[in-house]
Design a protein around this motif. Structure first.
Motif, short mmCIF file in Angstrom:
data_model
loop_
_atom_site.label_atom_id
_atom_site.label_comp_id
_atom_site.label_asym_id
_atom_site.label_seq_id
_atom_site.Cartn_x
_atom_site.Cartn_y
_atom_site.Cartn_z
N ARG A 3 0.64 -1.43 -0.07
CA ARG A 3 0.02 -0.02 0.23
C ARG A 3 0.75 1.28 -0.29
NH1 ARG A 3 -5.21 1.87 1.62
NH2 ARG A 3 -5.86 -0.35 1.45
N LEU A 4 1.01 2.14 -1.27
CA LEU A 4 1.57 3.47 -0.96
C LEU A 4 0.68 4.64 -0.69
CD1 LEU A 4 3.29 2.85 -4.55
CD2 LEU A 4 4.07 2.56 -2.32
N THR A 5 1.22 5.60 0.20
CA THR A 5 0.49 6.64 0.22
C THR A 5 1.31 7.72 -0.36
OG1 THR A 5 -0.46 5.84 2.54
CG2 THR A 5 -0.55 7.95 2.32
N ILE A 6 0.46 8.42 -1.20
CA ILE A 6 1.40 9.60 -1.96
C ILE A 6 0.52 10.99 -1.60
CG2 ILE A 6 2.45 8.06 -3.51
CD1 ILE A 6 0.46 9.12 -5.54
N SER A 7 1.32 11.95 -1.60
CA SER A 7 0.72 13.14 -1.69
C SER A 7 0.97 13.92 -2.92
CB SER A 7 1.39 14.29 -0.48
OG SER A 7 1.58 13.40 0.62
N ARG A 15 -6.76 16.50 -11.85
CA ARG A 15 -6.66 16.17 -13.44
C ARG A 15 -6.48 14.72 -13.64
NH1 ARG A 15 -1.28 18.97 -15.90
NH2 ARG A 15 -2.16 17.43 -17.69
N PHE A 16 -5.89 13.99 -12.42
CA PHE A 16 -5.88 12.61 -12.41
C PHE A 16 -7.27 11.96 -12.48
CE2 PHE A 16 -5.44 8.67 -9.90
CZ PHE A 16 -4.98 7.78 -10.83
N ASP A 26 -13.27 2.76 -12.81
CA ASP A 26 -14.24 2.88 -11.59
C ASP A 26 -13.12 3.03 -10.23
OD1 ASP A 26 -13.93 0.41 -11.50
OD2 ASP A 26 -15.91 -0.09 -12.03
N ASN A 27 -11.81 2.86 -10.42
CA ASN A 27 -11.13 2.47 -9.23
C ASN A 27 -9.96 3.18 -9.55
OD1 ASN A 27 -8.93 1.23 -7.81
ND2 ASN A 27 -10.46 -0.68 -7.69
N ARG A 28 -9.64 4.28 -8.58
CA ARG A 28 -8.35 4.89 -8.68
C ARG A 28 -7.20 4.17 -8.52
NH1 ARG A 28 -9.15 10.43 -5.24
NH2 ARG A 28 -9.57 9.22 -3.60
N SER A 29 -7.06 3.08 -7.68
CA SER A 29 -5.96 2.34 -7.73
C SER A 29 -5.36 1.61 -8.91
CB SER A 29 -6.09 1.38 -6.39
OG SER A 29 -5.95 1.93 -5.05
N ARG A 33 -2.34 2.11 -11.30
CA ARG A 33 -1.31 0.97 -11.66
C ARG A 33 -1.04 0.94 -13.04
NH1 ARG A 33 -4.05 -1.65 -7.16
NH2 ARG A 33 -5.71 -2.43 -8.62
N ASP A 34 -2.06 1.25 -13.80
CA ASP A 34 -2.03 1.16 -15.33
C ASP A 34 -1.01 2.47 -15.67
OD1 ASP A 34 -3.38 -0.94 -15.52
OD2 ASP A 34 -5.17 -0.07 -16.56
N LEU A 35 -1.13 3.68 -15.16
CA LEU A 35 -0.34 4.83 -15.44
C LEU A 35 0.91 4.35 -15.24
CD1 LEU A 35 -1.52 8.21 -14.25
CD2 LEU A 35 -1.26 7.48 -16.53
N LEU A 36 1.31 3.72 -14.21
CA LEU A 36 2.71 3.37 -13.70
C LEU A 36 3.23 2.33 -14.73
CD1 LEU A 36 4.49 4.27 -11.36
CD2 LEU A 36 3.63 2.40 -10.03
N ARG A 37 2.28 1.18 -15.10
CA ARG A 37 3.02 0.17 -15.81
C ARG A 37 3.26 0.69 -17.27
NH1 ARG A 37 -2.32 -2.52 -14.11
NH2 ARG A 37 -1.57 -4.17 -12.62
#
Ligand code: NI
Length: 135
Positions: A3-7, A15-16, A26-29, A33-37
């Protein structure tokens, strides 16, 4: 799973949020994850020529350019290890479109695509690389 907590700034968060809605998440996580991948995968195929990828190469070429379609087919046979499949359509009287599916090390795929696009009579084209193995 970690679990990552980011500010992040409010503007960026909004925008995100808008981006993920437009993309249908429908799920921010999962959106994150897709952006990161995508970023990590793009970086990998850009900097590691051995990185396995699949790709589509699409280009337009002049039907009347003598011997071009033979040369293009020879190039595909010479690189049968990279060439998975190709599709050809007669777009206009003088114009053909061809899409080639490629699979192999990113560097070899890119070299092959550049060689095809540099052939005389091949007009604009584009290579789309997708990293093959990623988490
Ligand atoms: Ni044609």
């Amino acid at each position: 799973m970690q679990r990552l907590t980011i500010s992040i700034d409010d503007d960026l968060a909004e925008r995100f949020e808008r981006w993920s809605q437009r993309k249908g998440y429908d799920n921010r996580s999962e959106a994150f994850r897709d952006l990161l991948r995508r970023e990590l995968g793009d970086e990998q195929i850009q900097f590691d020529p051995q990185s396995p990828c699949v790709a589509t190469l699409t280009y337009l070429y002049d039907h009347h350019e003598r011997t071009l379609s033979l040369r293009l087919m020879d190039m595909q046979h010479d690189h049968h290890d990279l060439t998975v499949s190709s599709m050809h359509a007669h777009l206009e009287h003088d114009l053909c479109v061809e899409t080639v599916i490629l699979k192999g090390p990113a560097g070899a795929v890119r070299d092959f695509a550049n060689a095809v696009l540099a052939e005389r009579g091949v007009r604009q084209g584009q290579l789309h690389l997708v990293p093959l193995h990623q988490v």
